[in-house]
Design an enzyme around this catalytic site. Structure first.
Site, PDB file in Angstrom:
ATOM      1  CE1 TYR A  56      -3.575  -2.512   1.055  1.00  0.00           C
ATOM      2  CE2 TYR A  56      -4.309  -0.645   1.177  1.00  0.00           C
ATOM      3  CZ  TYR A  56      -4.899  -2.071   1.178  1.00  0.00           C
ATOM      4  OH  TYR A  56      -5.921  -2.983   0.791  1.00  0.00           O
ATOM      5  CE  LYS A 116       2.134 -17.997  -2.201  1.00  0.00           C
ATOM      6  NZ  LYS A 116       1.137 -19.158  -1.979  1.00  0.00           N
ATOM      7  CG  ASP A 131      -1.837 -20.148  -0.540  1.00  0.00           C
ATOM      8  OD1 ASP A 131      -1.212 -20.894   0.690  1.00  0.00           O
ATOM      9  OD2 ASP A 131      -1.648 -21.023  -2.189  1.00  0.00           O
ATOM     10  CG  ASP A 186      -8.884  -4.753   1.815  1.00  0.00           C
ATOM     11  OD1 ASP A 186      -9.138  -4.160   2.505  1.00  0.00           O
ATOM     12  OD2 ASP A 186      -7.954  -4.858   0.904  1.00  0.00           O
ATOM     13  CG  ASP A 194     -13.507  -6.798   2.286  1.00  0.00           C
ATOM     14  OD1 ASP A 194     -13.862  -6.152   3.814  1.00  0.00           O
ATOM     15  OD2 ASP A 194     -14.339  -6.220   1.392  1.00  0.00           O
TER      16      ASP A 194
HETATM   17  C1  IPM Z   1     -10.401  -1.311   4.039  1.00  0.00           C
HETATM   18  C2  IPM Z   1     -10.271  -0.565   2.687  1.00  0.00           C
HETATM   19  C3  IPM Z   1      -9.669   0.380   2.759  1.00  0.00           C
HETATM   20  C4  IPM Z   1      -8.403  -0.608   2.684  1.00  0.00           C
HETATM   21  C5  IPM Z   1      -8.788   0.970   0.685  1.00  0.00           C
HETATM   22  C6  IPM Z   1     -10.382   1.773   0.727  1.00  0.00           C
HETATM   23  C7  IPM Z   1      -7.879   2.070   0.665  1.00  0.00           C
HETATM   24  O1  IPM Z   1     -10.813  -1.778   1.593  1.00  0.00           O
HETATM   25  O2  IPM Z   1     -10.415   0.308   4.475  1.00  0.00           O
HETATM   26  O3  IPM Z   1     -10.762  -2.212   3.954  1.00  0.00           O
HETATM   27  O4  IPM Z   1      -7.337  -1.536   1.574  1.00  0.00           O
HETATM   28  O5  IPM Z   1      -8.157  -0.452   3.129  1.00  0.00           O
HETATM   29 MN    MN Z   2     -11.041  -3.358   2.375  1.00  0.00          MN
END
Ligand code: IPM
Ligand code: MN
Ligand code: NAD
Length: 373
Positions: A145, A195, A228, A252, A256
């Site tokens: 990032y 990884k 993975d 990240d 999710d």
């Molecule tokens: C999160 C988001 C952010 C990230 C983006 C919007 C920069 O996906 O907070 O999870 O990747 O950290």
């Molecule tokens: Mn995110």
């Protein structure tokens, strides 16, 4: 009633559903603080697309100033199609990254629990998800990032793009120490995800994690996993995990995915912590893990629980009020147990509440929980 303490909170609502969920979270925050005799001043500031529209930049100087003077920062979400053609450094997301860097919030805590009332909201089988209780610790200010980026024409008439993915020993040590101390007050187990069979950054990550936990957290057990295989095991046997520590991009993506275990991404809060202050609390940025959800924005249907639960984390980690944090958590659980549900949590035949009504349902429970004490 005597004012016991006065807090300053910067509120950065951002884009899409950000303002809708943040409004409910601020209501809950003011109500619990006032009920306990504290004062709170919430200062709004611009971030993301909203800031670009007003000032031309996603993290303007006035916002930088507002967060510097705050005890904690509450953020909604940033981003949207309108700003996708901005140059990379002037996108809404770049504003969020600059904010995290400015605050130095290197450890992103993302708790993922399957609450009893949510077992039927997940698409996974109840016997798999029941009692899931994982704390992800995502490194937040390093990795791909934040490394140098480039995109230039190459000799073939095409282009070449690079992202420099780098970690230093010190960056890994500090986030692993947070994971180790959190594991100590939980079930004493850390899974480190990397990884290391391919990436140099992961090989360093694995060496540093092993050393720090062995030398400083002998009472905590450590297991390494490849990202993975971990992504697969997470859905097969989520109860095998307690604290999971990992680098920025892996964290990240995996969180999710983990949202499916909880029932909806709209439920998940986060706390991003930086350096420790003299009183033991930490500089902190609090935000739901979801994005601006453009597909449902402006319709009063977004789930505000992720934002509200983020306020619970703020009370715990930056305001030094764990009893009030417990009250917020209990109120969220009570509201869900009473079958208050937004659209993302209902089955086809169930009635759902709007964002405002869900916020009100949680606030009604805060009152009830506080009265019982
Ligand atoms: C999160 C988001 C952010 C990230 C983006 C919007 C920069 O996906 O907070 O999870 O990747 O950290
Ligand atoms: Mn995110
Ligand atoms: P998203 O998290 O916004 O949405 C993914 C899906 O989850 C959508 O179907 C959405 O409707 C649903 N969802 C999200 N939040 C919800 C809520 N509170 N209640 C009910 N449903 C909810 O991810 P995306 O669509 O990939 O990204 C949209 C924008 O948000 C992009 O610009 C992205 O960069 C940005 N983003 C910002 C943040 C942040 O500000 N922290 C995080 C992730 C994505």
């Amino acid at each position: 009633m005597n004012v016991r303490r006065a807090f300053r909170v910067a509120v950065l609502a951002g884009d899409g559903v950000g303002p809708e969920v943040t409004r409910e979270a601020v209501h809950v925050l003011s109500e619990v603080l006032h009920a306990a005799g504290h004062a709170v001043e919430c200062t709004e500031a611009l971030i993301g697309g909203a800031a670009i529209d007003a000032t031309g930049e996603p993290f303007p100087p006035a916002t930088r100033e507002a967060v510097r003077h705050a005890d904690a920062v509450l953020l909604g979400a940033v981003g949207g199609a309108k700003w996708n053609t901005q140059p990379p450094t002037l996108r809404p997301e770049a504003g969020l990254l600059a904010l995290r860097k400015a605050l130095g919030t290197f450890a992103n805590l993302r708790p993922v629990r399957t609450l009893p009332a949510m077992v039927d909201a997940t698409p996974l089988r109840p016997e798999i998800v029941r009692d899931t209780d994982i704390l992800f610790v995502r490194e937040l200010t390093g990795g791909a990032y934040f490394g140098a980026k480039s995109r230039v024409a190459d000799a073939t008439g095409g282009e070449v793009a690079t992202d420099d993915w780098r970690y230093t020993t010190a960056e890994i040590e500090r986030v692993v120490r947070i994971a180790g101390s959190l594991a100590r007050v939980r079930r004493g187990h850390v899974t480190s995800v990397d990884k290391a069979n391919v990436l140099a950054t992961s090989q360093l990550w694995r060496d540093v994690t092993t050393r720090v936990l062995r030398e400083e957290f002998a009472d905590v057990t450590l297991v390494h996993a490849y990202v993975d295989a971990f992504a697969m095991q997470l859905l097969r046997e989520p109860r095998a995990y307690d604290v999971v520590v990992t680098e920025n991009l892996f964290g990240d993506i995996l969180t999710d995915e983990a949202a499916v275990l909880a029932g909806s991404i709209g439920l998940l809060p986060s706390a991003s912590l930086g350096a420790e202050r003299a009183d033991g609390t930490r500089v902190g940025l609090y935000e739901p893990i979801h994005g601006s959800a453009p597909d449902i924005a402006g319709r009063d249907i977004a789930n505000p629980i992720g934002a509200i639960a983020s306020v619970g984390l703020m009370l715990r980690y930056s305001l030094g009020l764990p009893a009030l944090a417990d009250e917020v958590d209990a109120a969220v659980q009570a509201a869900l147990a009473s079958r208050a549900r937004t659209r993302d949590l209902v089955t086809a035949d169930e009635v759902s509440l709007g964002t405002r009504a869900m916020g009100a349902a949680v606030r009604a429970c805060v009152g009830a929980v506080a009265l019982e004490r």
